[in-house]
Write an enzyme that holds these catalytic residues in place. Structure first.
Site, PDB file in Angstrom:
ATOM      1  N   ARG A   5     -26.028 -15.903 -47.513  1.00  0.00           N
ATOM      2  CA  ARG A   5     -26.917 -17.047 -47.791  1.00  0.00           C
ATOM      3  C   ARG A   5     -28.291 -16.590 -48.263  1.00  0.00           C
ATOM      4  NH1 ARG A   5     -28.813 -19.337 -41.885  1.00  0.00           N
ATOM      5  NH2 ARG A   5     -29.205 -17.317 -40.922  1.00  0.00           N
ATOM      6  N   SER A  50     -11.532  -6.509 -31.507  1.00  0.00           N
ATOM      7  CA  SER A  50     -11.867  -5.676 -32.670  1.00  0.00           C
ATOM      8  C   SER A  50     -13.373  -5.624 -32.820  1.00  0.00           C
ATOM      9  CB  SER A  50     -11.289  -6.290 -33.941  1.00  0.00           C
ATOM     10  OG  SER A  50     -11.806  -7.581 -34.123  1.00  0.00           O
ATOM     11  N   ALA A 103     -16.455  -4.849 -35.299  1.00  0.00           N
ATOM     12  CA  ALA A 103     -16.652  -4.819 -36.745  1.00  0.00           C
ATOM     13  C   ALA A 103     -16.674  -3.375 -37.257  1.00  0.00           C
ATOM     14  CB  ALA A 103     -17.964  -5.525 -37.088  1.00  0.00           C
ATOM     15  N   LYS A 109     -13.826 -14.851 -22.914  1.00  0.00           N
ATOM     16  CA  LYS A 109     -13.935 -13.407 -22.610  1.00  0.00           C
ATOM     17  C   LYS A 109     -15.371 -12.926 -22.789  1.00  0.00           C
ATOM     18  CE  LYS A 109     -14.469 -11.735 -26.908  1.00  0.00           C
ATOM     19  NZ  LYS A 109     -15.470 -10.775 -27.397  1.00  0.00           N
ATOM     20  N   ASP A 145      -8.758  -9.028 -25.648  1.00  0.00           N
ATOM     21  CA  ASP A 145     -10.184  -9.034 -25.986  1.00  0.00           C
ATOM     22  C   ASP A 145     -11.049  -8.926 -24.724  1.00  0.00           C
ATOM     23  OD1 ASP A 145     -12.164  -8.948 -27.839  1.00  0.00           O
ATOM     24  OD2 ASP A 145     -11.872 -10.966 -28.627  1.00  0.00           O
TER      25      ASP A 145
END
Ligand SMILES: NC(=O)C1=CN([C@@H]2O[C@H](COP(=O)(O)OP(=O)(O)OC[C@H]3O[C@@H](n4cnc5c(N)ncnc54)[C@H](OP(=O)(O)O)[C@@H]3O)[C@@H](O)[C@H]2O)C=CC1
Ligand SMILES: O=C(CO)COP(=O)(O)O
Length: 320
Positions: A30, A132, A134, A185, A238
């Site tokens: 943006r 996961s 990044a 989580k 997670d």
């Protein structure tokens, strides 16, 4: 088929990098300065430093260009999802929108799929969630995630489209379970960070993770989730990752609380607002969520860590 990622934070950039291994990907930012910097350096130095952007990844600030593709991944924080949808509703109508955020909206108690359904009823909503970081995805390390979509046929198509060399996707039609697991989580990760930060030990963390998981199941199943979804990547998977790694921002906020340190308020920490939203929802639904309530009180500085532990330890004794 090409895909676009809307939101050029750490997760959006990592997903775009991995998906570029399948073909052209558009990453929408943006902010013009941010996009120009990424184009010039071929790196997202602001949000995901140290990983080059591959050739197949193009950066744009033109939302009309980014939304030409049919499948759009929405990689913005949960509390920003609605404003993104509202601002660009004409361009997003009718598209396949894959929410990539983990949380519960503060003012409504809704998860990402429900926000998509309410805001853009003509769109086809899905959710990508699971354990996961990044940085791991961007560096090509192997990861396994959950892709949730009410429409079983679309879910299968998206699973094919979004699986990459290092992103293995499992599919489910239990969108409620996937969004509740991914949201709650983060709350448990703040709690675990706090006990470790306060020096209360790994045994206390194991207790919190286990009782936190029981709490996640109670809450999710009251909302209509299937227990096996909570036991999968988007829930148990997670929870395990986020409660045990200081790569997690939620866990690091907890560490800071436990140590009595301040924490940079500009860092995305989904669990703080989600704890407040989940605590309010649990009150309404009359569900027992002592850890979520305690995290809310810690984050809002109504309890010290010592008081929080004393309250949890003195709860009435019960069956497991
Ligand atoms: N980071 C990770 O390891 C993982 C993150 N996630 C989830 O992904 C989601 C995003 O997190 P993450 O990428 O890490 O967060 P970051 O803080 O790295 O980035 C957030 C991004 O969202 C953009 N943004 C915020 N509001 C808007 C808006 N209204 N319109 C457009 N763009 C907006 C920001 O733009 P700007 O830069 O201009 O401020 C920024 O690029 C969270 O729900 C998180 O739980 C899931 C798995 C892993
Ligand atoms: O969701 C994540 C890992 O699966 C990222 O966790 P944090 O948002 O706590 O950094």
């Amino acid at each position: 088929m090409s895909v676009s990622v809307l939101g050029s934070g750490a997760f959006g950039t990592a997903l775009a990098i991995s998906l570029a291994g399948n073909g052209p990907v558009t990453l929408w930012a943006r902010d013009t300065n941010h996009a120009s910097a990424m184009k010039a350096s071929r790196e997202n130095e602001k949000r995901l430093p140290g990983v080059p952007l591959p050739d197949h990844l193009s950066v744009t600030t033109d939302i009309a260009e980014a939304t030409r593709n049919e499948t759009l991944l929405l990689a913005v924080p949960m509390q920003k999802l609605r404003s993104l949808l509202v601002e660009h509703s004409e361009l997003l109508a009718g598209k396949t929108l894959v929410a990539c955020c983990k949380g519960i909206e503060l003012n409504t108690g809704l998860g990402p799929i429900a926000v998509l359904n309410k805001t853009l009823p003509s769109a086809k909503p899905a959710l990508l969630t699971g354990p996961s970081f990044a940085d791991d995805i961007a560096r090509g390390l192997p990861t396994a995630l959950t892709l949730a979509c009410d429409d079983a046929a679309l879910c299968k198509d998206l699973q094919q489209q979004l699986t990459t060399a290092n992103l293995r996707l499992y599919r489910t039609t239990d969108t409620t379970g996937a969004e509740q697991g991914g949201a709650l989580k983060n709350v448990m990760a703040i709690a675990c960070g706090a006990v470790i930060g306060a020096g209360l030990g790994d045994s206390a963390r194991a207790a919190l993770m286990t009782r936190g998981y029981a709490e996640m199941q109670r809450m999710a199943m009251a909302c209509g989730a299937r227990p096996e979804t909570l036991a999968g990547l988007s829930g148990f998977g997670d929870l395990t990752l986020t409660c045990s790694s200081d790569l997690s921002r939620n866990y690091r906020l907890g560490l800071a609380i436990g140590r009595g340190e301040t924490f940079d308020p500009s860092v995305t920490v989904e669990g703080a607002a989600t704890a407040r939203a989940a605590a309010a929802k649990a009150d309404e639904m009359k569900i027992d969520t002592p850890i979520t309530q305690t995290v809310t009180n810690l984050v809002d500085q109504r309890l010290t860590i010592g008081e929080a532990v004393a309250l949890l330890m003195k709860r009435p004794l019960k069956e497991e």
